[in-house]
Design a protein around this motif. Structure first.
Motif, PDB file in Angstrom:
ATOM      1  N   PRO A  14       0.832  -1.212   0.000  1.00 13.73           N
ATOM      2  CA  PRO A  14       0.000   0.000   0.000  1.00 13.73           C
ATOM      3  C   PRO A  14       0.860   1.254   0.000  1.00 13.73           C
ATOM      4  CG  PRO A  14      -0.749  -1.565   1.669  1.00 13.73           C
ATOM      5  CD  PRO A  14       0.560  -2.072   1.163  1.00 13.73           C
ATOM      6  N   TYR A  15       0.357   2.283  -0.618  1.00 14.67           N
ATOM      7  CA  TYR A  15       1.110   3.527  -0.779  1.00 14.67           C
ATOM      8  C   TYR A  15       1.495   4.113   0.579  1.00 14.67           C
ATOM      9  CZ  TYR A  15       2.226   8.263  -2.340  1.00 14.67           C
ATOM     10  OH  TYR A  15       2.849   9.462  -2.592  1.00 14.67           O
ATOM     11  N   ASN A  16       2.759   4.436   0.732  1.00 20.87           N
ATOM     12  CA  ASN A  16       3.250   5.050   1.970  1.00 20.87           C
ATOM     13  C   ASN A  16       4.264   6.127   1.585  1.00 20.87           C
ATOM     14  OD1 ASN A  16       4.376   5.778   4.433  1.00 20.87           O
ATOM     15  ND2 ASN A  16       4.370   3.694   5.228  1.00 20.87           N
ATOM     16  N   ASN A  17       3.893   7.376   1.787  1.00 24.23           N
ATOM     17  CA  ASN A  17       4.736   8.493   1.370  1.00 24.23           C
ATOM     18  C   ASN A  17       5.500   9.129   2.526  1.00 24.23           C
ATOM     19  OD1 ASN A  17       2.356   9.435   2.497  1.00 24.23           O
ATOM     20  ND2 ASN A  17       2.278  11.274   1.230  1.00 24.23           N
ATOM     21  N   ARG A  18       5.687   8.371   3.608  1.00 24.27           N
ATOM     22  CA  ARG A  18       6.414   8.901   4.764  1.00 24.27           C
ATOM     23  C   ARG A  18       7.821   9.347   4.369  1.00 24.27           C
ATOM     24  NH1 ARG A  18       9.894   6.848   8.649  1.00 24.27           N
ATOM     25  NH2 ARG A  18       9.702   7.785  10.730  1.00 24.27           N
ATOM     26  N   HIS A  24       1.071   4.485  13.847  1.00 31.02           N
ATOM     27  CA  HIS A  24       0.125   5.577  13.678  1.00 31.02           C
ATOM     28  C   HIS A  24       0.620   6.872  14.311  1.00 31.02           C
ATOM     29  CE1 HIS A  24      -2.926   2.930  11.989  1.00 31.02           C
ATOM     30  NE2 HIS A  24      -2.636   2.070  12.936  1.00 31.02           N
ATOM     31  N   ASP A  25       1.604   6.761  15.252  1.00 32.35           N
ATOM     32  CA  ASP A  25       2.111   7.979  15.882  1.00 32.35           C
ATOM     33  C   ASP A  25       2.996   8.774  14.933  1.00 32.35           C
ATOM     34  OD1 ASP A  25       5.058   6.768  17.574  1.00 32.35           O
ATOM     35  OD2 ASP A  25       3.917   5.842  15.960  1.00 32.35           O
ATOM     36  N   ASP A  26       3.400   8.196  13.810  1.00 35.56           N
ATOM     37  CA  ASP A  26       4.236   8.899  12.846  1.00 35.56           C
ATOM     38  C   ASP A  26       3.538  10.152  12.315  1.00 35.56           C
ATOM     39  OD1 ASP A  26       6.433   7.405  13.031  1.00 35.56           O
ATOM     40  OD2 ASP A  26       6.244   6.377  11.113  1.00 35.56           O
ATOM     41  N   GLU A  27       2.237  10.076  12.144  1.00 35.37           N
ATOM     42  CA  GLU A  27       1.536  11.220  11.558  1.00 35.37           C
ATOM     43  C   GLU A  27       1.639  12.444  12.461  1.00 35.37           C
ATOM     44  OE1 GLU A  27      -2.808  12.594   9.779  1.00 35.37           O
ATOM     45  OE2 GLU A  27      -2.502  10.524  10.438  1.00 35.37           O
ATOM     46  N   ALA A  28       1.476  12.266  13.761  1.00 33.91           N
ATOM     47  CA  ALA A  28       1.587  13.390  14.692  1.00 33.91           C
ATOM     48  C   ALA A  28       2.992  13.985  14.648  1.00 33.91           C
ATOM     49  CB  ALA A  28       1.238  12.947  16.103  1.00 33.91           C
ATOM     50  N   LEU A  33       0.933  15.192   3.322  1.00 35.99           N
ATOM     51  CA  LEU A  33       0.366  14.857   4.626  1.00 35.99           C
ATOM     52  C   LEU A  33      -1.104  14.452   4.506  1.00 35.99           C
ATOM     53  CD1 LEU A  33       1.992  17.531   6.963  1.00 35.99           C
ATOM     54  CD2 LEU A  33       2.235  15.047   7.141  1.00 35.99           C
ATOM     55  N   LYS A  34      -1.827  15.089   3.595  1.00 35.21           N
ATOM     56  CA  LYS A  34      -3.223  14.699   3.364  1.00 35.21           C
ATOM     57  C   LYS A  34      -3.287  13.260   2.851  1.00 35.21           C
ATOM     58  CE  LYS A  34      -4.971  19.361   2.354  1.00 35.21           C
ATOM     59  NZ  LYS A  34      -5.514  20.251   1.296  1.00 35.21           N
ATOM     60  N   LEU A  35      -2.413  12.938   1.908  1.00 36.97           N
ATOM     61  CA  LEU A  35      -2.373  11.567   1.392  1.00 36.97           C
ATOM     62  C   LEU A  35      -1.983  10.589   2.503  1.00 36.97           C
ATOM     63  CD1 LEU A  35      -0.597  12.034  -2.068  1.00 36.97           C
ATOM     64  CD2 LEU A  35      -3.003  11.520  -1.657  1.00 36.97           C
ATOM     65  N   TYR A  36      -1.025  10.985   3.319  1.00 41.23           N
ATOM     66  CA  TYR A  36      -0.577  10.117   4.416  1.00 41.23           C
ATOM     67  C   TYR A  36      -1.725   9.862   5.398  1.00 41.23           C
ATOM     68  CZ  TYR A  36       2.644   8.210   7.901  1.00 41.23           C
ATOM     69  OH  TYR A  36       3.294   7.380   8.777  1.00 41.23           O
ATOM     70  N   HIS A  37      -2.497  10.907   5.683  1.00 39.54           N
ATOM     71  CA  HIS A  37      -3.634  10.749   6.592  1.00 39.54           C
ATOM     72  C   HIS A  37      -4.680   9.802   6.001  1.00 39.54           C
ATOM     73  CE1 HIS A  37      -6.612  11.788   9.633  1.00 39.54           C
ATOM     74  NE2 HIS A  37      -7.475  12.006   8.656  1.00 39.54           N
ATOM     75  N   ASN A  38      -4.918   9.909   4.705  1.00 36.01           N
ATOM     76  CA  ASN A  38      -5.916   9.050   4.064  1.00 36.01           C
ATOM     77  C   ASN A  38      -5.501   7.579   4.060  1.00 36.01           C
ATOM     78  OD1 ASN A  38      -7.573  11.238   3.498  1.00 36.01           O
ATOM     79  ND2 ASN A  38      -6.721  11.563   1.464  1.00 36.01           N
TER      80      ASN A  38
END
Length: 299
Positions: free
Chosen positions: A154-158, A215-219, A202-207
């Protein structure tokens, strides 16, 4: 070797080819109709997007297009059992285009028209049956594309977000050195564009958050984005000053720690008011603090 360096064979391309292969093979297990195979392959093609959420949105939209095109095409066949006149085919396509525009589904319009024209211009002994088969075959292709996109890498743009943040972290100190030390004011437009790209990523990452292992990576990434934004805000404040002030010893030391080539004696003797020195060093201190914090977070 050089000509293959940027060969455009990405993961999405491979997953699209795999989805088409699987949907064609799956449909051929149960039916022999070539149109059924075509609709399944076409469904996989149009539903494959960069992200799973994008694929889901595309799938729902395309299903709306399939239903609209099928219903209108079937209605045309019922009205004109001997063959849909050219004027009726054009009018139906016009109606579908208008409907898609009203519903803000412009990217569905071409596909729905293809479905409509295929339905109304293909003779059928059983309009309802063929309409349901068309919907079924397209849905199979869309479902296969969704499954492939969700289950295979799955797409992961981190990494992309971190790369863009690193660019900002390196670019702003260069601007600081140019502005504060040499009074040369470069364009900040590229940095603003970098932050805009980070926001989009970041919007794509959230989706795609349901596919992330941490999941803490987003914060943390959003915190880094806020620090980068703060750095740019403080730099813009310095650029907006009519006259730059002298450099304080504390900020000079902080700039050296970040690798900037600050003279040992600092920057003094500018023709400026005392408040110019206070204001510049106030914004500069906040910028350098944010830069140090961003560096520590990213490490």
């Amino acid at each position: 070797m050089t000509k293959w360096k940027h060969f455009p064979l990405g993961l999405r391309t491979l997953k699209t080819a795999l989805a088409i292969t699987l949907s064609v093979a799956l449909v051929r297990l149960f039916v022999t109709d070539t149109l059924s195979v075509f609709y399944a392959a076409f469904g996989s093609l149009i539903a494959m997007e960069r992200t799973v959420s994008g694929s889901l949105k595309q799938a729902l939209s395309q299903l709306i297009g399939v239903v609209a095109g099928t219903v209108l095409g079937s209605a045309a066949l019922l009205l004109f059992p001997e063959g849909t006149p050219a004027l009726a085919a054009g009018a139906g396509a016009l109606l579908l285009l208008l409907l898609c525009n009203v519903l803000k589904l412009n990217f569905v319009s071409s596909f729905s028209c293809i479905i409509f024209l295929s339905a109304c211009l293909t003779p059928s002994d059983n309009v309802l049956r063929d309409s349901l088969f068309r919907l079924r075959d397209t849905a199979v292709g869309i479902a296969v594309a969704l499954a492939v996109n969700a289950l295979i890498v799955p797409y992961n743009n981190r990494a992309r977000i971190r790369t863009l943040l690193t660019q900002v972290r390196l670019e702003i100190p260069r601007h600081v050195e140019s502005i504060v030390l040499h009074e040369r004011f470069p364009s900040l437009a590229p940095t603003v564009e970098l932050l805009r790209r980070i926001d989009n990523e970041l919007k794509l990452y959230h989706n795609q958050r349901f596919f992330h292992h941490r999941h803490d990576d987003e914060a943390a990434l959003r915190g880094c984005r806020q620090l980068a934004g703060r750095m740019l805000e403080e730099l813009e404040a310095i650029c907006g000053m009519d006259t730059l002030g002298d450099l304080s010893p504390q900020n000079a030391a902080a700039m050296r720690a970040l690798g900037m080539d600050v003279p040992e004696g600092g920057i003094h003797g500018r023709k400026c008011a005392p408040e110019d020195t206070v204001v510049m060093n106030y914004h500069l201190e906040k910028l350098l603090t944010a830069c140090n914090y961003l560096t520590s977070l990213m490490e």
